[in-house]
Design a protein around this motif. Sequence first.
Motif, mmCIF file in Angstrom:
data_model
loop_
_atom_site.group_PDB
_atom_site.id
_atom_site.type_symbol
_atom_site.label_atom_id
_atom_site.label_comp_id
_atom_site.label_asym_id
_atom_site.label_seq_id
_atom_site.Cartn_x
_atom_site.Cartn_y
_atom_site.Cartn_z
ATOM 1 N N MET A 66 0.845 -1.194 0.000
ATOM 2 C CA MET A 66 0.000 0.000 0.000
ATOM 3 C C MET A 66 0.878 1.241 0.000
ATOM 4 N N TYR B 93 -8.644 1.268 0.804
ATOM 5 C CA TYR B 93 -8.247 -0.123 0.566
ATOM 6 C C TYR B 93 -9.275 -1.016 1.268
ATOM 7 N N GLU C 208 -9.051 -1.633 -4.203
ATOM 8 C CA GLU C 208 -8.712 -0.254 -3.876
ATOM 9 C C GLU C 208 -9.683 0.643 -4.626
#
Length: 506
Positions: free
Chosen positions: A284, A478, A488
């Motif tokens: 991420m 997310y 996402e």
Amino acid sequence: MSTLLEMRNITKTFPGVKALDDVSIVVREGEIHAICGENGAGKSTLMKVLSGVYPHGSYEGQIVYDNQPAAFASIRDSEERGIIIIHQELALIPLLTIAENIFLGNERASHGVINWPETFHETEALLAKVGLRETPGTQVDSLGVGKQQLVEIAKALSKNVRLLILDEPTAALSESDSQALLDLLLELKSQGVTSIIISHKLNEVRRVADSVTVIRDGATISTIDARGGDLTEDRIVRDMVGRDMAHRYPERDPRAGEMVFELRDWNVWHPEHRERQVITDLSMNVRAGEVVGIAGLMGSGRTELAMSVFGRSYGRNITGQALMHGQPVDVSTVDRAISAGLAYVTEDRKTLGLILEETIRRNTSLANLPGVSHRGVVDEGLETEVAERYRQSLRIRTPSVFQKVMNLSGGNQQKVVLGKWLFTDPELLILDEPTRGIDVGAKYEIYNIINELSAAGKAVIMISSEMPELLGMCDRIYVMNEGSFVGELTQAEASQEAIMSLIVRE
């Protein structure tokens, strides 16, 4: 419907603070009566007066219960009249069994010897009433919070409860556990049990309450008859905060800047169950000025992810890479994570976020003692100055920074936690359930603080079980399920349906 309880002109004063100012409330027999108000409005104090936690003589006003004046000197006095209170912090003893907890202080015994067959038989009947399938000999610490809440209600039923008081009963429960508890309250109502429920979850209040009393700043603002069709969330919110809140989430102007934080191929194994992987190949990123949300069901691994990143506070055999501004950083301990520019606001502020017995001043400096020290010695004047600065900037409602944190409302406690971490001057702030257990007014203030931080260029990760909160505050979301990201979504793409479809699809 006859009146069961009337509290008339109740006034309760603590040193320097008038917690209740001429509060009156009427509860009818066989109803579910909700009490709403911001944190610190006086809701819990009023119920402690009623239940004898604050004994007769320590407050002004009159209590009339079942058409007779009541002067309770202790909790035992109120329980003998059928008034049972279940506090937000559950009062069970973890290492005892369900049966032992239910009848603790109310043992089924003769000549000092406990009659265990009778105890277990009555426990089984009580558990059936509250919908628990566990055996009486089950140890309480093996139960989830939702089931422990049901044990507390079973304990109340064992005392022939007539008026059941529940203080924020669903604050720490999952959606399914919350619904089960509300269903139980409705079932108890059908059996003649009157309930008073203190809650900040207005959708739940609307579902079960027959009437609602709103308290603001220690005074009664209104009592609304839900059966008259006048009970709306907007009406309750207006009475709670003294203004309309047409927009529950403040407007923000997202301006994502440079990449601040990245996580690459992150893997975490359970600290005790060696065969269980909790986080799997997760990646991420978060930019400066961006609020990035993490959505997921209970048990999806959101908190485990946050804690593993913040100094490996959770997990073992952690692999993967954390980067700040494109450069690898060491986050293997809490000290190193803080030095790298990370801060973590835990979901459990009372146990892991604060030292409740200490003052606001001490709690504010905890994560950055070098910032208030000279040659290893804390400068108390500087510490006071720093705490006062955050008290003002975060609008913490308290007479002084020398107030013990345990005496603050939930919203103000959360602001102290935020102040503690802001004093470390983080570049990335991880917020885990930042508004859990606080009311709509305090939530709005927390949201404004988050927006101010993002506007100042901070990167923010926000974990929340409330999807409307994520949708109202985040630039990207997310979606997490079983330890991995399954999608996402941009702000434009995100909706409750889109989030749930990603979770269910996996």
